[in-house]
Design a protein around this motif. Structure first.
Motif, PDB file in Angstrom:
ATOM      1  N   UNK A 121     -24.764   4.602  24.903  1.00  0.00           N
ATOM      2  CA  UNK A 121     -24.071   5.871  25.168  1.00  0.00           C
ATOM      3  C   UNK A 121     -24.227   6.894  24.037  1.00  0.00           C
ATOM      4  N   UNK A 122     -25.271   6.776  23.247  1.00  0.00           N
ATOM      5  CA  UNK A 122     -25.476   7.749  22.162  1.00  0.00           C
ATOM      6  C   UNK A 122     -25.676   9.151  22.715  1.00  0.00           C
ATOM      7  N   UNK A 123     -26.178   9.278  23.950  1.00  0.00           N
ATOM      8  CA  UNK A 123     -26.360  10.609  24.544  1.00  0.00           C
ATOM      9  C   UNK A 123     -25.015  11.281  24.775  1.00  0.00           C
ATOM     10  N   UNK A 124     -23.968  10.495  25.080  1.00  0.00           N
ATOM     11  CA  UNK A 124     -22.630  11.064  25.255  1.00  0.00           C
ATOM     12  C   UNK A 124     -22.086  11.550  23.906  1.00  0.00           C
ATOM     13  N   UNK A 125     -22.195  10.694  22.890  1.00  0.00           N
ATOM     14  CA  UNK A 125     -21.664  11.063  21.579  1.00  0.00           C
ATOM     15  C   UNK A 125     -22.368  12.294  21.017  1.00  0.00           C
ATOM     16  N   UNK A 126     -23.688  12.380  21.244  1.00  0.00           N
ATOM     17  CA  UNK A 126     -24.427  13.555  20.768  1.00  0.00           C
ATOM     18  C   UNK A 126     -23.941  14.821  21.467  1.00  0.00           C
ATOM     19  N   UNK A 127     -23.654  14.727  22.773  1.00  0.00           N
ATOM     20  CA  UNK A 127     -23.139  15.885  23.511  1.00  0.00           C
ATOM     21  C   UNK A 127     -21.779  16.312  23.026  1.00  0.00           C
ATOM     22  N   UNK A 128     -20.949  15.341  22.645  1.00  0.00           N
ATOM     23  CA  UNK A 128     -19.619  15.663  22.107  1.00  0.00           C
ATOM     24  C   UNK A 128     -19.752  16.354  20.757  1.00  0.00           C
ATOM     25  N   UNK A 129     -20.618  15.804  19.890  1.00  0.00           N
ATOM     26  CA  UNK A 129     -20.779  16.398  18.567  1.00  0.00           C
ATOM     27  C   UNK A 129     -21.324  17.815  18.645  1.00  0.00           C
ATOM     28  N   UNK A 130     -22.159  18.085  19.669  1.00  0.00           N
ATOM     29  CA  UNK A 130     -22.736  19.426  19.815  1.00  0.00           C
ATOM     30  C   UNK A 130     -21.755  20.414  20.444  1.00  0.00           C
ATOM     31  N   UNK A 131     -20.586  19.925  20.852  1.00  0.00           N
ATOM     32  CA  UNK A 131     -19.604  20.811  21.484  1.00  0.00           C
ATOM     33  C   UNK A 131     -19.900  21.134  22.915  1.00  0.00           C
ATOM     34  N   UNK A 132     -20.778  20.324  23.569  1.00  0.00           N
ATOM     35  CA  UNK A 132     -21.134  20.545  24.970  1.00  0.00           C
ATOM     36  C   UNK A 132     -20.251  19.730  25.882  1.00  0.00           C
ATOM     37  N   UNK A 133     -19.877  18.523  25.454  1.00  0.00           N
ATOM     38  CA  UNK A 133     -19.014  17.638  26.228  1.00  0.00           C
ATOM     39  C   UNK A 133     -17.640  17.537  25.592  1.00  0.00           C
ATOM     40  N   UNK A 134     -16.650  17.303  26.423  1.00  0.00           N
ATOM     41  CA  UNK A 134     -15.285  17.056  25.950  1.00  0.00           C
ATOM     42  C   UNK A 134     -14.767  15.810  26.649  1.00  0.00           C
ATOM     43  N   UNK A 135     -14.430  14.734  25.884  1.00  0.00           N
ATOM     44  CA  UNK A 135     -13.960  13.497  26.516  1.00  0.00           C
ATOM     45  C   UNK A 135     -12.643  13.705  27.259  1.00  0.00           C
ATOM     46  N   UNK A 136     -12.486  13.007  28.360  1.00  0.00           N
ATOM     47  CA  UNK A 136     -11.247  13.033  29.118  1.00  0.00           C
ATOM     48  C   UNK A 136     -10.437  11.774  28.808  1.00  0.00           C
ATOM     49  N   UNK A 137      -9.117  11.879  28.911  1.00  0.00           N
ATOM     50  CA  UNK A 137      -8.237  10.785  28.521  1.00  0.00           C
ATOM     51  C   UNK A 137      -8.483   9.537  29.354  1.00  0.00           C
ATOM     52  N   UNK A 138      -8.886   9.708  30.619  1.00  0.00           N
ATOM     53  CA  UNK A 138      -9.079   8.548  31.473  1.00  0.00           C
ATOM     54  C   UNK A 138     -10.538   8.113  31.539  1.00  0.00           C
TER      55      UNK A 138
END
Length: 404
Positions: A387-404
């Protein structure tokens, strides 16, 4: 950051490197290595690794052996004589990290020449809280605001007068109780305070309170935990219980939390607690943007330009700075700031690796929200399994994790 001989183990980026060369390591082996390193003073049993690293996931005991084999391969352990391996097998007991390990605590340093504007009231509030700490009253401060609103910069400004500031970061998909494991290492203590041996919640809270007490007795201390929106539930429960004790401790615990998307913020009672001083950072006003933009452009900006930048950014200082820097390099037209704002975010996407861009492109087909396993299934074998692609998207400010 941990230095393991020629290797660097970076928990903040979930990365193992040797010099500039990244060493591939899947999520569970990485977490197992990190746990063994932070517990290097003792033997860690297979059952403990299964409970902590594979928490809530049903796997066979052989998963531990597989993870240890991957760790040894990544660290070159398989090429060493058995008696010189860094991952030591203690027959019938478990495993111990016996290699070189040097912890490098994080230091907050202010090197930003851009003026910190529009935050005089929060700065004054935080300074007043530090003064109360020097007089013997500890406490908890929660700094809230959308991404890019200046939470970390606010702490950096105050840290320049507060001396050494022990800092921990919550991370998406981080190990259980990760911020407290980091603090234990930074404060020079063993991680027994939050290890799996402390089975009860009360025992963990008592141990962490004692750790903070010891740190504050040397000198009143400000301790920072960043990105609370990524904290795991046990860590939040500890913070909620700890808040009732902080006034009696010689420590000011400063927390930061992103609030733009309420779905990404885990449920906890800290924001509304009378035991917590809450500082909410609001968007900058137009009058605040003149010195900020002027410092980047090197000249006094035209009022109409600043007005358009305020509308395009919503008063978010991080976006304002990116817009101004693009304009200062004359990479875009000065006449269409909203278009420039879109280009700023597009450039973030373009700067990501091919695997990450592919994962985000597939995710975009799901709409504004998506489920990572669904995207990975749709993409076939083209996405990394960690899931490194998810973490990279979060660090770039493109993705925002949801609580669920």
């Amino acid at each position: 950051m941990w230095t393991l001989g020629p290797y660097q183990l970076d928990p903040a980026r979930f990365a193992l490197t040797r010099g500039d060369e990244p060493i591939p390591l899947q999520r569970r082996p990485f977490d197992a290595l990190l746990y063994l390193v932070t517990h290097r003073e003792r033997v860690v049993s297979r059952d403990e690794l299964l409970e902590v690293v594979w928490e809530g996931v049903v796997v066979t005991p052989g998963a531990v052996s597989t993870a240890v084999h991957e760790i040894r391969g990544a660290l070159g352990d398989l090429d060493r004589p058995r008696q010189e391996r860094w991952i030591e097998t203690v027959r019938g007991r478990g495993f111990r990290f016996a290699g070189p390990a040097l912890h490098e605590p994080e230091r907050v340093v202010v090197e930003d020449p851009v003026p910190f504007v529009g935050r005089s009231a929060p700065l004054a509030e935080l300074r007043a809280r530090l003064e109360r700490l020097r007089q013997g009253t500890g406490g908890v401060v929660l700094i809230e605001g959308p991404a890019g609103m200046g939470k970390t910069r606010l702490i950096q400004e105050i840290a320049s007068t507060a001396g050494s500031v022990p800092t921990a970061h919550c991370e998406p998909d981080g190990p259980p109780l990760w911020p407290f494991l980091q603090l234990a290492g930074v404060l020079g203590a063993t991680v027994e305070a939050v290890s799996a041996e402390h089975r009860s919640h009360v025992a963990r809270v008592d141990a962490i309170a004692g750790l903070l007490q010891s740190a504050g007795e040397r000198a009143p201390t400000m301790v920072v935990i960043e990105d609370l929106h990524w904290a795991d539930r046990p860590s939040l429960a500890i913070l909620e219980s700890l808040a009732a004790r902080m006034a009696a401790l010689p420590v000011l615990l400063v927390l930061t939390q992103r609030t733009a998307d309420e779905r990404a913020v885990p449920a906890h009672g800290l924001s509304e607690s009378p035991l917590v001083d809450c500082i909410r950072l609001e968007p900058l006003q137009v009058r605040h943007l003149f010195p900020l933009v002027g410092a980047i452009l090197g000249r006094v900006p035209a009022p109409e330009l600043v007005g358009r930048m305020e509308r395009a950014s919503g008063g978010n200082p991080l976006i304002v700075r990116e817009l101004a820097r693009r304009l200062s390099l004359e990479e875009e037209s000065w006449s269409d700031v909203p278009k420039l704002a879109r280009r700023v975010f597009s450039s973030r996407f373009d700067a990501l690796g091919a695997e990450v861009r592919h994962g985000l492109s597939v995710a975009a087909l799901c709409g504004s929200t998506f489920d990572a396993p669904l995207v990975e299934a749709a993409a076939g074998e083209s996405l990394p399994t960690d899931r490194s692609w998810v973490r990279a998207g979060v660090r770039a400010g493109i993705l925002s994790p949801m609580a669920d």
